[in-house]
Design a protein around this motif. Sequence first.
Motif, PDB file in Angstrom:
ATOM      1  N   ALA A  28      -5.709   4.063 -10.075  1.00  0.00           N
ATOM      2  CA  ALA A  28      -5.867   4.559 -11.451  1.00  0.00           C
ATOM      3  C   ALA A  28      -5.671   6.068 -11.575  1.00  0.00           C
ATOM      4  O   ALA A  28      -5.757   6.608 -12.669  1.00  0.00           O
ATOM      5  N   VAL A  32       1.465   3.904 -12.946  1.00  0.00           N
ATOM      6  CA  VAL A  32       1.153   2.733 -13.766  1.00  0.00           C
ATOM      7  C   VAL A  32      -0.361   2.595 -13.938  1.00  0.00           C
ATOM      8  O   VAL A  32      -0.850   2.230 -15.016  1.00  0.00           O
ATOM      9  N   LEU A  79      -8.126   2.643  -0.173  1.00  0.00           N
ATOM     10  CA  LEU A  79      -7.966   1.223   0.160  1.00  0.00           C
ATOM     11  C   LEU A  79      -7.353   1.023   1.545  1.00  0.00           C
ATOM     12  O   LEU A  79      -7.484  -0.051   2.121  1.00  0.00           O
ATOM     13  N   ALA A 109      -0.547   1.402  -4.826  1.00  0.00           N
ATOM     14  CA  ALA A 109       0.659   1.086  -4.070  1.00  0.00           C
ATOM     15  C   ALA A 109       0.861   2.090  -2.951  1.00  0.00           C
ATOM     16  O   ALA A 109       0.806   3.305  -3.175  1.00  0.00           O
ATOM     17  N   ASP A 160       7.502  -5.931  -7.992  1.00  0.00           N
ATOM     18  CA  ASP A 160       8.843  -5.423  -8.296  1.00  0.00           C
ATOM     19  C   ASP A 160       9.856  -6.438  -7.772  1.00  0.00           C
ATOM     20  O   ASP A 160       9.451  -7.496  -7.284  1.00  0.00           O
ATOM     21  N   LYS A 177       5.071  -7.212  -1.200  1.00  0.00           N
ATOM     22  CA  LYS A 177       5.343  -7.709  -2.561  1.00  0.00           C
ATOM     23  C   LYS A 177       5.704  -9.193  -2.518  1.00  0.00           C
ATOM     24  O   LYS A 177       5.266  -9.976  -3.364  1.00  0.00           O
TER      25      LYS A 177
HETATM   26  N1  LIG Z   1       7.367   2.854 -10.755  1.00  0.00           N
HETATM   27  C1  LIG Z   1       8.212   1.844 -10.820  1.00  0.00           C
HETATM   28  O1  LIG Z   1       9.408   2.030 -11.090  1.00  0.00           O
HETATM   29  C2  LIG Z   1       7.723   0.446 -10.560  1.00  0.00           C
HETATM   30  C3  LIG Z   1       8.619  -0.625 -10.793  1.00  0.00           C
HETATM   31  C4  LIG Z   1       8.184  -1.927 -10.530  1.00  0.00           C
HETATM   32  C5  LIG Z   1       6.908  -2.134 -10.052  1.00  0.00           C
HETATM   33  N2  LIG Z   1       6.070  -1.082  -9.851  1.00  0.00           N
HETATM   34  C6  LIG Z   1       4.756  -1.358  -9.279  1.00  0.00           C
HETATM   35  O2  LIG Z   1       3.723  -0.729  -9.988  1.00  0.00           O
HETATM   36  C7  LIG Z   1       2.647  -0.445  -9.086  1.00  0.00           C
HETATM   37  C8  LIG Z   1       2.220   0.991  -9.256  1.00  0.00           C
HETATM   38  O3  LIG Z   1       3.327   1.798  -8.885  1.00  0.00           O
HETATM   39  P1  LIG Z   1       3.490   3.303  -9.401  1.00  0.00           P
HETATM   40  O4  LIG Z   1       4.921   3.475  -9.669  1.00  0.00           O
HETATM   41  O5  LIG Z   1       2.469   3.601 -10.409  1.00  0.00           O
HETATM   42  O6  LIG Z   1       3.140   4.070  -8.051  1.00  0.00           O
HETATM   43  P2  LIG Z   1       2.482   5.530  -7.855  1.00  0.00           P
HETATM   44  O7  LIG Z   1       2.907   6.418  -8.956  1.00  0.00           O
HETATM   45  O8  LIG Z   1       2.809   5.925  -6.468  1.00  0.00           O
HETATM   46  O9  LIG Z   1       0.933   5.246  -8.009  1.00  0.00           O
HETATM   47  C9  LIG Z   1       0.264   4.477  -7.043  1.00  0.00           C
HETATM   48  C10 LIG Z   1      -1.201   4.738  -7.147  1.00  0.00           C
HETATM   49  O10 LIG Z   1      -1.818   4.069  -6.016  1.00  0.00           O
HETATM   50  C11 LIG Z   1      -2.684   5.005  -5.401  1.00  0.00           C
HETATM   51  N3  LIG Z   1      -2.853   4.734  -3.972  1.00  0.00           N
HETATM   52  C12 LIG Z   1      -1.928   4.849  -3.000  1.00  0.00           C
HETATM   53  N4  LIG Z   1      -2.481   4.591  -1.808  1.00  0.00           N
HETATM   54  C13 LIG Z   1      -3.782   4.323  -2.050  1.00  0.00           C
HETATM   55  C14 LIG Z   1      -4.873   4.027  -1.215  1.00  0.00           C
HETATM   56  N5  LIG Z   1      -4.737   3.984   0.121  1.00  0.00           N
HETATM   57  N6  LIG Z   1      -6.086   3.805  -1.770  1.00  0.00           N
HETATM   58  C15 LIG Z   1      -6.237   3.869  -3.106  1.00  0.00           C
HETATM   59  N7  LIG Z   1      -5.250   4.177  -3.962  1.00  0.00           N
HETATM   60  C16 LIG Z   1      -4.030   4.399  -3.431  1.00  0.00           C
HETATM   61  C17 LIG Z   1      -2.033   6.354  -5.627  1.00  0.00           C
HETATM   62  O11 LIG Z   1      -2.977   7.378  -5.398  1.00  0.00           O
HETATM   63  P3  LIG Z   1      -2.509   8.897  -5.073  1.00  0.00           P
HETATM   64  O12 LIG Z   1      -2.168   9.477  -6.396  1.00  0.00           O
HETATM   65  O13 LIG Z   1      -3.692   9.483  -4.415  1.00  0.00           O
HETATM   66  O14 LIG Z   1      -1.317   8.789  -4.171  1.00  0.00           O
HETATM   67  C18 LIG Z   1      -1.573   6.215  -7.057  1.00  0.00           C
HETATM   68  O15 LIG Z   1      -2.616   6.478  -7.962  1.00  0.00           O
HETATM   69  C19 LIG Z   1       3.162  -0.786  -7.689  1.00  0.00           C
HETATM   70  O16 LIG Z   1       2.701  -2.058  -7.317  1.00  0.00           O
HETATM   71  C20 LIG Z   1       4.652  -0.814  -7.876  1.00  0.00           C
HETATM   72  O17 LIG Z   1       5.303  -1.657  -6.959  1.00  0.00           O
HETATM   73  C21 LIG Z   1       6.449   0.210 -10.089  1.00  0.00           C
END
Ligand SMILES: NC(=O)c1ccc[n+]([C@@H]2O[C@H](COP(=O)([O-])OP(=O)(O)OC[C@H]3O[C@@H](n4cnc5c(N)ncnc54)[C@H](OP(=O)(O)O)[C@@H]3O)[C@@H](O)[C@H]2O)c1
Length: 254
Positions: A28, A32, A79, A109, A160, A177
Amino acid sequence: MLPEVAVPAGYAPADGLLRERVILITGAGGGVGSAAAMACARHGATPVLLGRNVRKLEKVYDAIEAGTGIKPAIYPMNLAGATWVEMGDVIATIEREFGRLDGVVHAAAHFTVFTPLSDVAPRDWMEGLQVNLTAAYTLTRLSLPLLEKSADASVVFLTDPSGQDNKAYRGAFGIAKYAVEGMVKSWASELEKKTQLRLNAYDPGPLRTFLRLKGYPGEDAQTVPLPESAMPGLLYLLGPDSAGRSGQRFSAAR
Ligand SMILES: NC(=O)c1ccc[n+]([C@@H]2O[C@H](COP(=O)([O-])OP(=O)(O)OC[C@H]3O[C@@H](n4cnc5c(N)ncnc54)[C@H](OP(=O)(O)O)[C@@H]3O)[C@@H](O)[C@H]2O)c1
């Protein structure tokens, strides 16, 4: 494979769609996950913000409180190293503080880089499966008793294209995934008829987040939609308009 369906075209969530609900959102602190937390609060829910970076969570908390008047809860947790017991404490705390849980959004993620499987660093493999698959399984499993008390509970797993067709070079991320979608398929069918609870995967399409930037560094980020654009679909899955729909893979309507 999960049956693939689109969120109804033009879906517009009603004001107060999630009123009085409590929704746990992992990841959070950004991307996303933070957009999901704001969208849930704007529609009346209290989000529980789970993430590993307290400062990022506090910024999201402040934005939600200023924008909606709702006071979220913050649960800092990495996590990658969290144990079964520690994840159980998350759910026990939610039960103690709120007495209910109506939804979970798995948006945390772990992604480093696209790479051949033969070259994945051991730590990347472990953390990729732990954060993207095992934590999502564990938090969902431990939430079940509380979710089943809710009249309209929903668990959403962000996915994804790898979840359906795991192409080359997707590393541990792609494997996770693919496994998550398999998990949603079997779990939703096991729970069908026993409970109202629904489990679905949601592919929001390309979004302008840190993860996307890491995967596609040459892309012009300005051409990629903001995470907020995928929130109607997520709200559809979390709220009563998707009642009865479980074990499916939804893609964002654009
Ligand atoms: N962005 C896209 O284009 C896209 C497309 C399709 C699907 N998705 C899916 O949407 C989901 C979210 O992706 P996103 O694009 O929002 O990614 P993101 O911007 O990298 O955000 C991921 C979040 O997860 C947190 N996180 C990472 N490692 C963690 C850990 N060990 N413990 C707790 N929290 C952790 C991150 O924290 P930090 O800020 O501390 O790193 C960040 O808040 C994923 O499942 C992704 O596959 C995204």
